[in-house]
Scaffold this motif. Structure first.
Motif, mmCIF file in Angstrom:
data_model
loop_
_atom_site.group_PDB
_atom_site.id
_atom_site.type_symbol
_atom_site.label_atom_id
_atom_site.label_comp_id
_atom_site.label_asym_id
_atom_site.label_seq_id
_atom_site.Cartn_x
_atom_site.Cartn_y
_atom_site.Cartn_z
ATOM 1 N N GLY A 2 0.792 -1.221 0.000
ATOM 2 C CA GLY A 2 0.000 0.000 0.000
ATOM 3 C C GLY A 2 0.826 1.274 0.000
ATOM 4 O O GLY A 2 1.832 1.383 0.691
ATOM 5 N N VAL A 3 0.383 2.226 -0.806
ATOM 6 C CA VAL A 3 0.914 3.591 -0.817
ATOM 7 C C VAL A 3 -0.300 4.498 -0.640
ATOM 8 O O VAL A 3 -1.350 4.249 -1.260
ATOM 9 C CB VAL A 3 1.625 3.915 -2.153
ATOM 10 N N PRO A 4 -0.232 5.541 0.198
ATOM 11 C CA PRO A 4 -1.402 6.411 0.393
ATOM 12 C C PRO A 4 -1.944 6.945 -0.932
ATOM 13 O O PRO A 4 -1.180 7.350 -1.819
ATOM 14 C CB PRO A 4 -0.846 7.546 1.263
ATOM 15 N N ALA A 5 -3.263 6.934 -1.074
ATOM 16 C CA ALA A 5 -3.898 7.390 -2.314
ATOM 17 C C ALA A 5 -3.505 8.817 -2.661
ATOM 18 O O ALA A 5 -3.403 9.182 -3.847
ATOM 19 C CB ALA A 5 -5.414 7.284 -2.178
ATOM 20 N N GLN A 6 -3.264 9.628 -1.639
ATOM 21 C CA GLN A 6 -2.882 11.020 -1.890
ATOM 22 C C GLN A 6 -1.613 11.116 -2.724
ATOM 23 O O GLN A 6 -1.457 12.037 -3.541
ATOM 24 C CB GLN A 6 -2.685 11.750 -0.559
ATOM 25 N N ALA A 7 -0.706 10.156 -2.550
ATOM 26 C CA ALA A 7 0.546 10.175 -3.309
ATOM 27 C C ALA A 7 0.274 10.030 -4.810
ATOM 28 O O ALA A 7 0.950 10.657 -5.640
ATOM 29 C CB ALA A 7 1.474 9.059 -2.830
ATOM 30 N N TYR A 8 -0.715 9.214 -5.171
ATOM 31 C CA TYR A 8 -1.039 9.032 -6.591
ATOM 32 C C TYR A 8 -1.790 10.240 -7.150
ATOM 33 O O TYR A 8 -1.600 10.623 -8.307
ATOM 34 C CB TYR A 8 -1.872 7.767 -6.786
ATOM 35 N N VAL A 9 -2.643 10.837 -6.313
ATOM 36 C CA VAL A 9 -3.324 12.067 -6.734
ATOM 37 C C VAL A 9 -2.297 13.162 -6.988
ATOM 38 O O VAL A 9 -2.339 13.853 -8.020
ATOM 39 C CB VAL A 9 -4.344 12.512 -5.660
ATOM 40 N N ASP A 10 -1.368 13.332 -6.080
ATOM 41 C CA ASP A 10 -0.318 14.345 -6.246
ATOM 42 C C ASP A 10 0.503 14.062 -7.500
ATOM 43 O O ASP A 10 0.842 14.982 -8.266
ATOM 44 C CB ASP A 10 0.596 14.376 -5.023
ATOM 45 N N CYS A 11 0.838 12.791 -7.717
ATOM 46 C CA CYS A 11 1.609 12.401 -8.901
ATOM 47 C C CYS A 11 0.869 12.783 -10.175
ATOM 48 O O CYS A 11 1.445 13.398 -11.088
ATOM 49 C CB CYS A 11 1.881 10.901 -8.856
ATOM 50 N N LEU A 12 -0.409 12.437 -10.244
ATOM 51 C CA LEU A 12 -1.179 12.735 -11.455
ATOM 52 C C LEU A 12 -1.250 14.241 -11.703
ATOM 53 O O LEU A 12 -1.063 14.700 -12.841
ATOM 54 C CB LEU A 12 -2.582 12.144 -11.338
ATOM 55 N N LEU A 13 -1.501 15.016 -10.660
ATOM 56 C CA LEU A 13 -1.636 16.461 -10.832
ATOM 57 C C LEU A 13 -0.299 17.143 -11.104
ATOM 58 O O LEU A 13 -0.264 18.223 -11.698
ATOM 59 C CB LEU A 13 -2.302 17.073 -9.595
ATOM 60 N N GLU A 14 0.794 16.501 -10.694
ATOM 61 C CA GLU A 14 2.122 17.022 -11.038
ATOM 62 C C GLU A 14 2.460 16.737 -12.498
ATOM 63 O O GLU A 14 3.023 17.589 -13.195
ATOM 64 C CB GLU A 14 3.179 16.395 -10.124
ATOM 65 N N VAL A 15 2.115 15.535 -12.959
ATOM 66 C CA VAL A 15 2.427 15.147 -14.343
ATOM 67 C C VAL A 15 1.463 15.804 -15.329
ATOM 68 O O VAL A 15 1.862 16.212 -16.433
ATOM 69 C CB VAL A 15 2.378 13.612 -14.482
#
Length: 331
Positions: free
Chosen positions: A153-166
């Motif tokens: 598991g990785v916190p969902a926020q990390a993937y949201v941040d990744c998507l919005l950064e990319v």
């Protein structure tokens, strides 16, 4: 005289049977020091880079610590080729053969082992949420039953941040996963909640596929107007990332993946843990259990240092520039 010969033959046969029986008892199940050998079995759901790495990490840790005590000197690994029924068959076989510990790699494999025994210690790895998978409330991270393990598991926020950064201008995001995988449901729900809290202006559309046969058609049928995809650590998707890249790359749509192997096989960027590391930690837990630790009191383990990574070939193909802080896979 004849009677004496019969008695002597009977005595010889008796000694022969005792000797054979003694050899049969001691031969297969003891070490050179006369200790009982240990039997450790792995059920791996299917073959793909992440699960392969986790199994390797587990085996390396167990065999390094207990190699001379393991039957045959090795951990037994069986692959279920993605079939739940094969997971069950493998688990039941390990229980019948009185294995000392069973490891299930991925949620369906873990559940098959857990359902097969309530006495043999069971560990899992590549499992995102143990509470959801086992339908239990964890106390201090422990299950209270004969099951523990490590999480990917990785916190969902990390993937949201990744998507919005990319994709900082994203207005519509498609989330896809296999409906048969409970962990993917949890990850999808958490991603939607995190995105709604972070940037409610982004429309998130969630679509599921039944298996690899309809995966490509589900993605192709729902990418119109989409600025990016998010795919959690879904085993079916991980084994079929060419279906994703085949649709998204020609349309220049970035794909945010749950882990590095998926990203490297056809995604754009990820926040990835090391599956080898969580497998190794799981193996270390196995060693502790086989040395007397109580599995029911062992907290679920994690890799607490996820890394932002990207697929350089995909990034070049879809023509985007990666933000700072991301490392190309393989570098």
């Amino acid at each position: 005289m004849k009677k004496l010969l019969v008695i002597l033959l009977a005595i010889c046969c008796a000694f022969s049977l005792v000797a054979c029986g003694s050899k049969e008892e001691n031969q297969p199940n003891t070490t050179d020091n006369g200790e009982k050998t240990l039997k450790v079995g792995v059920i791996q759901l299917l073959e793909h880079d992440a699960l392969d790495a986790a199994t390797q990490g587990f085996c390396d840790a167990v065999e390094a610590a207990l190699g001379d005590k393991l039957e045959g000197g090795k951990v037994v690994v069986q692959n279920a080729q993605g079939e739940q029924d094969i997971c069950k068959t493998i688990a039941n076989g390990y229980v019948s053969d009185e294995y000392d510990l069973i490891m299930g790699n991925a949620t369906p494999a873990l559940l098959s082992a857990k359902n097969a025994t309530d006495t043999i210690p069971v560990l899992g790895t590549s499992v995102t949420d143990y509470a959801s998978a086992l339908e239990l409330d964890l106390v201090d991270g422990a299950t209270g039953i004969n099951v523990s393990g490590t999480s990917d598991g990785v916190p969902a926020q990390a993937y949201v941040d990744c998507l919005l950064e990319v994709v900082p201008e994203a207005k519509k995001v498609l989330v896809v996963y296999c409906s048969a995988e409970p962990n993917s449901v949890v990850q999808s729900d958490n991603f939607v909640a995190a995105m709604n809290a972070t940037n409610p202006a982004v429309e998130v559309v969630v679509k599921t596929f039944d298996d690899s046969n309809d995966m490509r058609s589900v993605i192709a049928g729902n990418v119109d107007g989409v600025d990016a995809l998010y795919i959690p650590t879904d085993n079916t998707a991980a084994a079929n990332m060419t279906n994703v890249s085949g649709v998204c790359e020609p349309l220049n749509i970035p794909v945010i993946c749950g882990e590095e192997g998926m990203c490297n096989a056809g995604g754009t960027a990820t926040v990835s843990i090391s599956y080898y590391n969580i497998g190794k930690v799981c193996g270390e837990m196995a060693v502790a259990i086989l040395n007397g630790a109580d599995v029911s009191k062992m907290a679920v383990g994690y890799d607490n240092e996820p890394v932002k990574k990207y697929n350089a070939a995909n990034v070049a193909a879809i023509g985007i520039t990666m933000p700072e802080g991301y490392v190309a896979i393989g570098e």
